[in-house]
Design a protein around this motif. Sequence first.
Motif, short mmCIF file in Angstrom:
data_model
loop_
_atom_site.label_atom_id
_atom_site.label_comp_id
_atom_site.label_asym_id
_atom_site.label_seq_id
_atom_site.Cartn_x
_atom_site.Cartn_y
_atom_site.Cartn_z
N MET A 149 0.83 -1.19 0.00
CA MET A 149 0.00 0.00 0.00
C MET A 149 0.87 1.24 0.00
O MET A 149 1.91 1.28 0.62
N THR A 150 0.38 2.27 -0.65
CA THR A 150 1.11 3.53 -0.64
C THR A 150 0.69 4.31 0.59
O THR A 150 -0.40 4.09 1.13
N PRO A 151 1.52 5.25 1.05
CA PRO A 151 1.17 6.01 2.25
C PRO A 151 -0.17 6.73 2.13
O PRO A 151 -0.90 6.83 3.08
N SER A 152 -0.52 7.24 0.95
CA SER A 152 -1.78 7.97 0.82
C SER A 152 -2.98 7.06 0.94
O SER A 152 -4.02 7.47 1.41
N SER A 153 -2.87 5.81 0.51
CA SER A 153 -4.02 4.92 0.62
C SER A 153 -4.15 4.34 2.02
O SER A 153 -5.21 3.88 2.40
N GLU A 154 -3.09 4.36 2.81
CA GLU A 154 -3.17 3.84 4.17
C GLU A 154 -4.09 4.66 5.05
O GLU A 154 -4.73 4.15 5.94
N GLN A 155 -4.18 5.97 4.78
CA GLN A 155 -5.05 6.81 5.60
C GLN A 155 -6.52 6.50 5.38
O GLN A 155 -7.35 6.84 6.19
N PRO A 167 -15.10 4.61 10.63
CA PRO A 167 -15.07 5.18 9.29
C PRO A 167 -13.64 5.57 8.91
O PRO A 167 -12.82 5.87 9.78
N THR A 168 -13.37 5.57 7.63
CA THR A 168 -12.05 6.00 7.16
C THR A 168 -11.90 7.50 7.39
O THR A 168 -12.89 8.21 7.59
N GLN A 169 -10.68 7.98 7.34
CA GLN A 169 -10.46 9.42 7.48
C GLN A 169 -11.14 10.16 6.35
O GLN A 169 -11.69 11.25 6.54
N ARG A 170 -11.17 9.57 5.18
CA ARG A 170 -11.84 10.18 4.03
C ARG A 170 -13.34 10.36 4.32
O ARG A 170 -13.92 11.40 4.00
N THR A 171 -13.95 9.37 4.92
CA THR A 171 -15.37 9.46 5.28
C THR A 171 -15.59 10.52 6.35
O THR A 171 -16.53 11.32 6.27
N ARG A 172 -14.72 10.54 7.34
CA ARG A 172 -14.85 11.54 8.40
C ARG A 172 -14.71 12.95 7.83
O ARG A 172 -15.44 13.87 8.22
N ASP A 173 -13.77 13.13 6.90
CA ASP A 173 -13.60 14.44 6.25
C ASP A 173 -14.84 14.83 5.45
O ASP A 173 -15.24 16.00 5.43
N ALA A 174 -15.48 13.85 4.81
CA ALA A 174 -16.71 14.12 4.06
C ALA A 174 -17.83 14.54 5.00
O ALA A 174 -18.62 15.44 4.68
N ALA A 200 -35.03 17.36 11.60
CA ALA A 200 -34.01 16.41 12.05
C ALA A 200 -33.42 15.66 10.86
O ALA A 200 -32.22 15.40 10.81
N GLU A 201 -34.26 15.31 9.88
CA GLU A 201 -33.75 14.63 8.69
C GLU A 201 -32.84 15.54 7.90
O GLU A 201 -31.82 15.12 7.38
N GLU A 202 -33.19 16.83 7.77
CA GLU A 202 -32.35 17.79 7.06
C GLU A 202 -31.02 17.95 7.77
O GLU A 202 -29.98 18.11 7.16
N ALA A 203 -31.06 17.88 9.10
CA ALA A 203 -29.86 18.09 9.90
C ALA A 203 -28.94 16.89 9.89
O ALA A 203 -27.76 17.02 10.20
N ALA A 204 -29.43 15.72 9.57
CA ALA A 204 -28.60 14.51 9.59
C ALA A 204 -27.51 14.63 8.55
O ALA A 204 -27.76 15.01 7.41
N PRO A 205 -26.27 14.30 8.89
CA PRO A 205 -25.15 14.43 7.96
C PRO A 205 -25.10 13.30 6.95
O PRO A 205 -25.91 12.38 6.97
N ALA A 206 -24.12 13.36 6.08
CA ALA A 206 -23.94 12.37 5.02
C ALA A 206 -23.79 10.96 5.57
O ALA A 206 -24.09 10.00 4.88
N ALA A 207 -23.39 10.82 6.81
CA ALA A 207 -23.21 9.48 7.39
C ALA A 207 -24.52 8.72 7.39
O ALA A 207 -24.55 7.51 7.24
N ALA A 208 -25.63 9.43 7.54
CA ALA A 208 -26.93 8.76 7.52
C ALA A 208 -27.25 8.22 6.13
O ALA A 208 -27.98 7.27 5.97
N ASP A 209 -26.70 8.85 5.09
CA ASP A 209 -26.93 8.40 3.72
C ASP A 209 -26.26 7.07 3.45
O ASP A 209 -26.60 6.39 2.49
N SER A 210 -25.33 6.63 4.26
CA SER A 210 -24.61 5.40 4.04
C SER A 210 -25.49 4.18 4.30
O SER A 210 -25.11 3.07 3.99
N ASP A 211 -26.67 4.39 4.87
CA ASP A 211 -27.58 3.27 5.12
C ASP A 211 -28.15 2.70 3.83
O ASP A 211 -28.65 1.61 3.80
N THR A 212 -28.12 3.48 2.76
CA THR A 212 -28.72 3.02 1.51
C THR A 212 -27.77 2.25 0.67
O THR A 212 -26.62 2.25 0.79
#
Length: 150
Positions: free
Chosen positions: A1-7, A31-38, A138-150
């Motif tokens: 793995m390259t260093p950038s993909s390890e994160q 979650p990955t750091q990429r997901t947390r950043d999103a 509350a649904e509008e306020a939910a972040p992108a993490a809630a979208d991962s259920d689909t």
Amino acid sequence: MTPSSEQDTAPSTQEEPKLGPGGISFTIWPPTQRTRDAVISRLIETLSTPSVLSKRYGTLPSDEASAAARQIEDEAFAAAGGSSATDSDDIKILQVYSKEISKRMLDTVKARAATPAAVENGAGQTPTSDVPPSSSLAEEAAPAAADSDT
């Protein structure tokens, strides 16, 4: 793995990753750091742009929204990581994380809307009724993490 993909991979402190179709491994938590950043980016957008949430509580300046979003995500991640769910309950932990983000985001905008400086700047007004936010808010306020259920 390259260093950038390890994160983007989950920490190796977990048990064996789950194998999906075709022998591909996946994990839901942490979650990955990429997901947390999103999630942070989505929080910044939600806090600083017009939305159902901002109509009631006002928007935050971008720099303030960025700092608040990072704190909200960090606190929610810590709260979810410390939950009593076992490693096999990744989905439950993810739900705790998502709920904590929504709760903390609402607490942040409510606290800011209640401050005199925020009202003077037209950023928000203190609600005049004790009616809790509707489910659509509350649904509008939910972040992108809630979208991962689909």
